[in-house]
Design a protein around this motif. Structure first.
Motif, PDB file in Angstrom:
ATOM      1  N   TYR A  81       4.909  18.602  11.944  1.00 64.88           N
ATOM      2  CA  TYR A  81       4.711  17.149  11.871  1.00 64.88           C
ATOM      3  C   TYR A  81       4.347  16.615  13.250  1.00 64.88           C
ATOM      4  N   LEU A  82       3.372  15.735  13.279  1.00 69.56           N
ATOM      5  CA  LEU A  82       2.938  15.145  14.548  1.00 69.56           C
ATOM      6  C   LEU A  82       2.814  13.633  14.413  1.00 69.56           C
ATOM      7  N   LYS A  83       3.195  12.948  15.492  1.00 72.31           N
ATOM      8  CA  LYS A  83       2.986  11.499  15.562  1.00 72.31           C
ATOM      9  C   LYS A  83       1.740  11.307  16.411  1.00 72.31           C
ATOM     10  N   ASN A  84       0.713  10.715  15.845  1.00 68.94           N
ATOM     11  CA  ASN A  84      -0.543  10.553  16.568  1.00 68.94           C
ATOM     12  C   ASN A  84      -0.700   9.130  17.082  1.00 68.94           C
ATOM     13  N   LEU A  85      -1.296   9.023  18.247  1.00 63.64           N
ATOM     14  CA  LEU A  85      -1.512   7.719  18.886  1.00 63.64           C
ATOM     15  C   LEU A  85      -2.923   7.220  18.579  1.00 63.64           C
ATOM     16  N   ARG A  86      -3.015   5.945  18.190  1.00 60.30           N
ATOM     17  CA  ARG A  86      -4.327   5.348  17.918  1.00 60.30           C
ATOM     18  C   ARG A  86      -4.877   4.637  19.160  1.00 60.30           C
ATOM     19  N   LYS A  87      -6.128   4.343  19.110  1.00 60.15           N
ATOM     20  CA  LYS A  87      -6.776   3.660  20.240  1.00 60.15           C
ATOM     21  C   LYS A  87      -6.108   2.311  20.527  1.00 60.15           C
ATOM     22  N   ASP A  88      -5.583   1.654  19.468  1.00 56.40           N
ATOM     23  CA  ASP A  88      -4.988   0.318  19.645  1.00 56.40           C
ATOM     24  C   ASP A  88      -3.494   0.385  19.983  1.00 56.40           C
ATOM     25  N   GLY A  89      -2.981   1.580  20.277  1.00 56.14           N
ATOM     26  CA  GLY A  89      -1.583   1.731  20.687  1.00 56.14           C
ATOM     27  C   GLY A  89      -0.611   1.954  19.538  1.00 56.14           C
ATOM     28  N   SER A  90      -1.065   1.758  18.291  1.00 52.72           N
ATOM     29  CA  SER A  90      -0.186   2.001  17.146  1.00 52.72           C
ATOM     30  C   SER A  90      -0.162   3.519  16.856  1.00 52.72           C
ATOM     31  N   TYR A  91       0.600   3.919  15.832  1.00 48.39           N
ATOM     32  CA  TYR A  91       0.752   5.359  15.565  1.00 48.39           C
ATOM     33  C   TYR A  91       0.706   5.656  14.074  1.00 48.39           C
ATOM     34  N   TYR A  92       0.547   6.928  13.752  1.00 46.01           N
ATOM     35  CA  TYR A  92       0.668   7.386  12.358  1.00 46.01           C
ATOM     36  C   TYR A  92       1.192   8.811  12.379  1.00 46.01           C
ATOM     37  N   MET A 136      -8.500   6.758  10.990  1.00 43.40           N
ATOM     38  CA  MET A 136      -7.089   6.719  11.394  1.00 43.40           C
ATOM     39  C   MET A 136      -6.909   6.674  12.911  1.00 43.40           C
ATOM     40  N   SER A 137      -7.833   7.241  13.657  1.00 41.77           N
ATOM     41  CA  SER A 137      -7.667   7.276  15.124  1.00 41.77           C
ATOM     42  C   SER A 137      -7.980   5.933  15.768  1.00 41.77           C
ATOM     43  N   GLY A 138      -8.846   5.149  15.101  1.00 41.13           N
ATOM     44  CA  GLY A 138      -9.247   3.867  15.681  1.00 41.13           C
ATOM     45  C   GLY A 138     -10.394   3.995  16.678  1.00 41.13           C
ATOM     46  N   TRP A 139     -10.743   5.245  17.046  1.00 37.95           N
ATOM     47  CA  TRP A 139     -11.884   5.472  17.938  1.00 37.95           C
ATOM     48  C   TRP A 139     -13.144   5.606  17.092  1.00 37.95           C
ATOM     49  N   VAL A 192       1.570   2.231  24.332  1.00 41.16           N
ATOM     50  CA  VAL A 192       2.148   2.541  23.023  1.00 41.16           C
ATOM     51  C   VAL A 192       2.877   1.327  22.439  1.00 41.16           C
ATOM     52  N   THR A 193       2.568   1.001  21.184  1.00 46.97           N
ATOM     53  CA  THR A 193       3.273  -0.087  20.500  1.00 46.97           C
ATOM     54  C   THR A 193       4.190   0.515  19.429  1.00 46.97           C
ATOM     55  N   ASP A 194       4.967  -0.351  18.782  1.00 48.12           N
ATOM     56  CA  ASP A 194       5.854   0.121  17.704  1.00 48.12           C
ATOM     57  C   ASP A 194       5.211  -0.049  16.332  1.00 48.12           C
ATOM     58  N   ILE A 195       3.923  -0.312  16.296  1.00 47.90           N
ATOM     59  CA  ILE A 195       3.260  -0.596  15.011  1.00 47.90           C
ATOM     60  C   ILE A 195       2.812   0.709  14.343  1.00 47.90           C
ATOM     61  N   GLU A 196       3.192   0.879  13.081  1.00 49.06           N
ATOM     62  CA  GLU A 196       2.788   2.086  12.345  1.00 49.06           C
ATOM     63  C   GLU A 196       1.598   1.790  11.443  1.00 49.06           C
TER      64      GLU A 196
END
Lengths: 165, 247
Positions: A106-117, A64-67, A31-35
């Motif tokens: 509300y949900l924070k989702n994790l992307r394949k590259d470790g960032s979130y949205y 948005m998922s990066g996958w 997990v990164t801190d990048i949004e």
């Protein structure tokens, strides 16, 4: 086979977490801190079977998922699970859907590259001839103020649960 | 037996003649009598549906939900490559440049096109606006919504994208779109009533092959799209589920 995050796909500095999943299994995420900003006007749509396995997803979901789409279909919806979301939230989702009701939150989702949205999510059971055959999930852009509030609330819930999910 | 056909009143007025031509084609193709009744607004359409006076309808997913789930209507086809999208619009000289600039209390001009209104309300959520903290001004059509903005009688307008695109250049030059939805999966559809069941298969075949010949292709083009795609019951049910998530 379950697709798992790989360190080489992660962009930026990351922390490693082990998630305890609803079915009792565990998985490691980075997990990164990048949004990743939520694009204006888009609606993320997906559909799962009754076990939470993704059967359909739209272009916005893939973006948005990066996958890639082929990496998403057949995977559990928890491929998006971020450690900042308390376990109690996922329990609430499954309990609500189990009672044949609509869940919104509300949900924070994790992307394949470790960032979130962050998303404003709604999940409903797909009922056909009186039987639940799957779930449809729609996620849209949330209000920034609501996210600020929910971050505080989720942090408290995680603390009560003893750390990240 | 004569059947009743209608089209939800969210199509551009310029297409009225094209729907009559389509109806003539439909009657010849299926060798049945069909009366086309066009309504001025959704209230009139609903009254017609409530009176079971509709056998064939081309409508949006919001209206389709009640028809499919309460009245047993069956899906036939959707227009190829076209989805229902909404646009949030302000006056060209408005200080508002993005949705987040909008504040509680704004006056919104809108029609009774419920799927557009639902999608538009969703796009106002990032500004924490909802039906309880905005003022609604109902209008009979999208030209009147545009006029409300141009005359400063409303701050924001909800438009069906297809209708906004068809506004004249003169009107559009006085307007400023803030955000356009990109949902892609919500579409208008052709539905038929249980009374029309015996012709369902023939109608579906006629529509999906309509653009195979020049005459049919021209009629479809005049309606604003290229061809019809077959629409299944499950695809329709899922679209209705999606609409439910936005309610």
């Amino acid at each position: 086979m379950m697709n798992v995050m790989k360190k080489e796909d992660v962009v930026g500095d990351y922390k490693e977490y082990t998630l305890s999943l609803y079915d009792g299994s565990e998985k490691t995420v980075y997990v990164t801190d990048i949004e990743k900003p939520f694009p204006e006007g888009k609606l993320i749509v997906s559909r799962t079977d009754t076990q939470g396995i993704i059967t359909h997803c739209n272009e916005a979901f893939v973006f948005m998922s990066g996958w890639k789409e082929e990496e998403l279909i057949g995977q559990p919806q928890n491929i998006l699970r971020h450690p900042d979301i308390p376990k109690a939230v996922f329990k609430d989702i499954w309990d609500t859907l189990g009672a044949n009701k609509k869940w919104s939150g509300y949900l924070k989702n994790l992307r394949k590259d470790g960032s979130y949205y962050w998303v404003n999510a709604t999940v409903i059971p797909n009922v056909r001839n009186g039987e639940v055959v799957g779930y449809a999930s729609v996620r849209r852009k949330p209000a920034a103020n609501q996210i600020k509030k929910i971050e505080v609330e989720y942090a408290k819930m995680r603390e009560q649960e003893g750390g990240a999910s | 037996m004569k059947y009743n056909f209608t089209v939800s009143p969210d199509f551009p007025p310029e297409r009225i003649a094209s729907w009559y031509i389509f109806n003539t084609w439909l009657q010849k193709k299926l060798d049945i009598a069909v009366h086309l009744e066009l309504h001025n607004n959704f209230k009139e359409l609903q009254a017609s549906i409530d009176n079971d006076a509709v056998d064939i309808i081309y409508t949006n997913p919001f209206e389709a939900a009640g028809l499919v789930r309460d009245k047993g209507f069956m899906p036939v086809a959707t227009p190829q490559g076209i989805s229902d999208e909404a646009v949030i619009v302000v006056a060209a000289d408005s200080d508002v440049d993005k949705v987040e600039d909008l504040k509680p209390g704004v006056k919104v001009a809108l029609t009774d096109d419920q799927d557009v209104n639902m999608i538009s309300m969703m796009m106002l959520e990032p500004a924490e606006l909802n039906k309880d903290n905005i003022e609604l001004s109902n209008q009979d059509n999208y030209v009147l919504v545009a006029k409300q903005l141009m005359n400063k009688k409303a701050d924001v307008g909800f438009f069906y994208k297809a209708a906004y695109d068809e506004l004249s250049g003169m009107i559009k030059s006085q307007l400023k779109p803030l955000v356009t939805s990109e949902i892609s999966v919500i579409k208008h559809m052709f539905l038929v009533s249980p009374r029309f069941k015996e012709h369902h298969a023939a109608l579906q075949e006629a529509l999906v092959t309509m653009s195979d010949d020049d005459k049919g292709k021209q009629i479809v083009t005049d309606l604003g799209f290229e061809a019809w795609d077959k629409q299944t019951q499950e695809e329709t049910e899922f679209m209705i589920d999606l609409m439910d998530t936005l309610k």
